[in-house]
Scaffold this motif. Structure first.
Motif, PDB file in Angstrom:
ATOM      1  N   MET A  42     -45.256 -26.769  -7.177  1.00 29.15           N
ATOM      2  CA  MET A  42     -46.694 -27.046  -7.210  1.00 29.15           C
ATOM      3  C   MET A  42     -47.501 -25.791  -6.891  1.00 29.15           C
ATOM      4  O   MET A  42     -48.504 -25.491  -7.553  1.00 29.15           O
ATOM      5  CB  MET A  42     -47.033 -28.148  -6.197  1.00 29.15           C
ATOM      6  CG  MET A  42     -46.572 -29.525  -6.604  1.00 29.15           C
ATOM      7  SD  MET A  42     -47.493 -30.131  -8.027  1.00 29.15           S
ATOM      8  CE  MET A  42     -46.766 -31.753  -8.206  1.00 29.15           C
ATOM      9  N   ARG A  99     -47.230 -23.374  -9.996  1.00 30.66           N
ATOM     10  CA  ARG A  99     -47.606 -23.784 -11.347  1.00 30.66           C
ATOM     11  C   ARG A  99     -48.797 -24.725 -11.435  1.00 30.66           C
ATOM     12  O   ARG A  99     -49.480 -24.744 -12.461  1.00 30.66           O
ATOM     13  CB  ARG A  99     -46.409 -24.462 -12.040  1.00 30.66           C
ATOM     14  CG  ARG A  99     -45.229 -23.538 -12.285  1.00 30.66           C
ATOM     15  CD  ARG A  99     -44.097 -24.282 -12.956  1.00 30.66           C
ATOM     16  NE  ARG A  99     -42.959 -23.435 -13.263  1.00 30.66           N
ATOM     17  CZ  ARG A  99     -42.804 -22.761 -14.413  1.00 30.66           C
ATOM     18  NH1 ARG A  99     -43.739 -22.851 -15.353  1.00 30.66           N
ATOM     19  NH2 ARG A  99     -41.729 -22.025 -14.605  1.00 30.66           N
ATOM     20  N   ALA A 100     -49.048 -25.507 -10.402  1.00 34.13           N
ATOM     21  CA  ALA A 100     -50.027 -26.583 -10.544  1.00 34.13           C
ATOM     22  C   ALA A 100     -51.326 -26.373  -9.784  1.00 34.13           C
ATOM     23  O   ALA A 100     -52.300 -27.084 -10.021  1.00 34.13           O
ATOM     24  CB  ALA A 100     -49.411 -27.915 -10.109  1.00 34.13           C
ATOM     25  N   ARG A 143     -54.537 -29.115 -14.684  1.00 29.23           N
ATOM     26  CA  ARG A 143     -53.662 -27.959 -14.520  1.00 29.23           C
ATOM     27  C   ARG A 143     -52.217 -28.415 -14.300  1.00 29.23           C
ATOM     28  O   ARG A 143     -51.272 -27.848 -14.864  1.00 29.23           O
ATOM     29  CB  ARG A 143     -54.147 -27.098 -13.348  1.00 29.23           C
ATOM     30  CG  ARG A 143     -53.314 -25.845 -13.088  1.00 29.23           C
ATOM     31  CD  ARG A 143     -53.897 -25.069 -11.909  1.00 29.23           C
ATOM     32  NE  ARG A 143     -53.042 -23.951 -11.532  1.00 29.23           N
ATOM     33  CZ  ARG A 143     -53.107 -22.732 -12.073  1.00 29.23           C
ATOM     34  NH1 ARG A 143     -53.999 -22.488 -13.022  1.00 29.23           N
ATOM     35  NH2 ARG A 143     -52.287 -21.779 -11.680  1.00 29.23           N
ATOM     36  N   TYR A 144     -52.041 -29.426 -13.473  1.00 29.17           N
ATOM     37  CA  TYR A 144     -50.703 -29.964 -13.229  1.00 29.17           C
ATOM     38  C   TYR A 144     -50.087 -30.500 -14.522  1.00 29.17           C
ATOM     39  O   TYR A 144     -48.929 -30.190 -14.850  1.00 29.17           O
ATOM     40  CB  TYR A 144     -50.794 -31.074 -12.177  1.00 29.17           C
ATOM     41  CG  TYR A 144     -49.623 -32.021 -12.175  1.00 29.17           C
ATOM     42  CD1 TYR A 144     -48.408 -31.652 -11.607  1.00 29.17           C
ATOM     43  CD2 TYR A 144     -49.730 -33.294 -12.746  1.00 29.17           C
ATOM     44  CE1 TYR A 144     -47.330 -32.531 -11.608  1.00 29.17           C
ATOM     45  CE2 TYR A 144     -48.662 -34.163 -12.752  1.00 29.17           C
ATOM     46  CZ  TYR A 144     -47.454 -33.785 -12.186  1.00 29.17           C
ATOM     47  OH  TYR A 144     -46.386 -34.643 -12.193  1.00 29.17           O
TER      48      TYR A 144
END
Length: 226
Positions: free
Chosen positions: A208, A211-212, A118-119
């Motif tokens: 983070m 978005r991650a 995902r990151y």
């Protein structure tokens, strides 16, 4: 009590502990010094920091005994005193004292490959990746080191000339600054240094969180005070 810094003997304790990490030395020479010169000031610092992070449950102080079950290093006692604040799953703030001084950072520490994927997907996106690269650049200009576990080469399918290859290599991120004894560690200034570092790393943690991480009920707010 109010935090007023770590005494010079706190750093010397970890020099001595590195030289003799035995149970007998801990009982006879180290433990009393640890409780007085390390643990008590760290508890005071944690209490002070917790007043700025009330919504997040407070800063937790780690114990001195190492968990050696999954480690090749079987030394009994930690050669640092750590404390942490969990903000969201896999995202938090960290501080520790060792023989070299004080270290404070913001951390992303995923436990599953899906979180790393995902990151990396977020870093690959042009807008999100460029935003993270700009955040990382600003942090490095402020004296931060962007560390953490990362690949030696590159993720599968990523070209060698990718503009954000360095960020894509990360499987964990620790963005922190180190302060030596002359930075004010023996005074209340040490607490200010930690707060300033945790404040400065906020944009990275916000990125983070947004978005991650796997979506959370409060995904865009990590409760780091402005």
């Amino acid at each position: 009590m109010t935090f007023s810094g770590f005494p010079p003997s706190a750093l010397r304790l970890y020099e001595d502990l590195a030289a003799d990490n035995s149970k007998e030395a801990w009982r006879l020479r180290h433990r009393e010094r640890y409780e007085r010169d390390v643990r008590a000031p760290m508890d005071e610092l944690a209490a002070e920091l917790s007043t700025y992070f009330k919504e997040s449950g407070g800063v937790q102080v780690l114990g001195p005994v190492r968990d050696t079950r999954m480690s090749h290093d079987k030394s009994l006692y930690k050669t640092y005193q750590g404390a942490y604040l969990d903000l969201l799953p896999c995202l938090g703030l960290w501080v520790h004292l060792d023989r070299h001084g004080l270290y404070a950072s913001g951390r992303w520490y995923p436990y599953a490959g899906a979180e790393v994927a995902r990151y990396r997907a977020a870093v690959e996106q042009e807008d999100g990746g460029a935003e993270l690269a700009a955040i990382a650049g600003r942090l490095e200009a402020q004296g931060f080191v962007l560390g953490g576990d990362r690949l030696r080469s590159r993720p599968r399918g990523v070209p060698a000339d990718h503009p954000r290859l360095g960020l894509l290599r990360h499987r964990k991120i620790d963005a922190g600054r180190r302060y030596g004894p002359d930075a004010g560690l023996h005074t209340a200034r040490a607490g200010e240094l930690v707060r300033e570092t945790w404040q400065a790393v906020r944009p990275l943690l916000d990125w983070m969180a947004a978005r991650a991480l796997t979506p959370q009920p409060r995904e865009r707010g990590v409760d780091v005070p402005s």
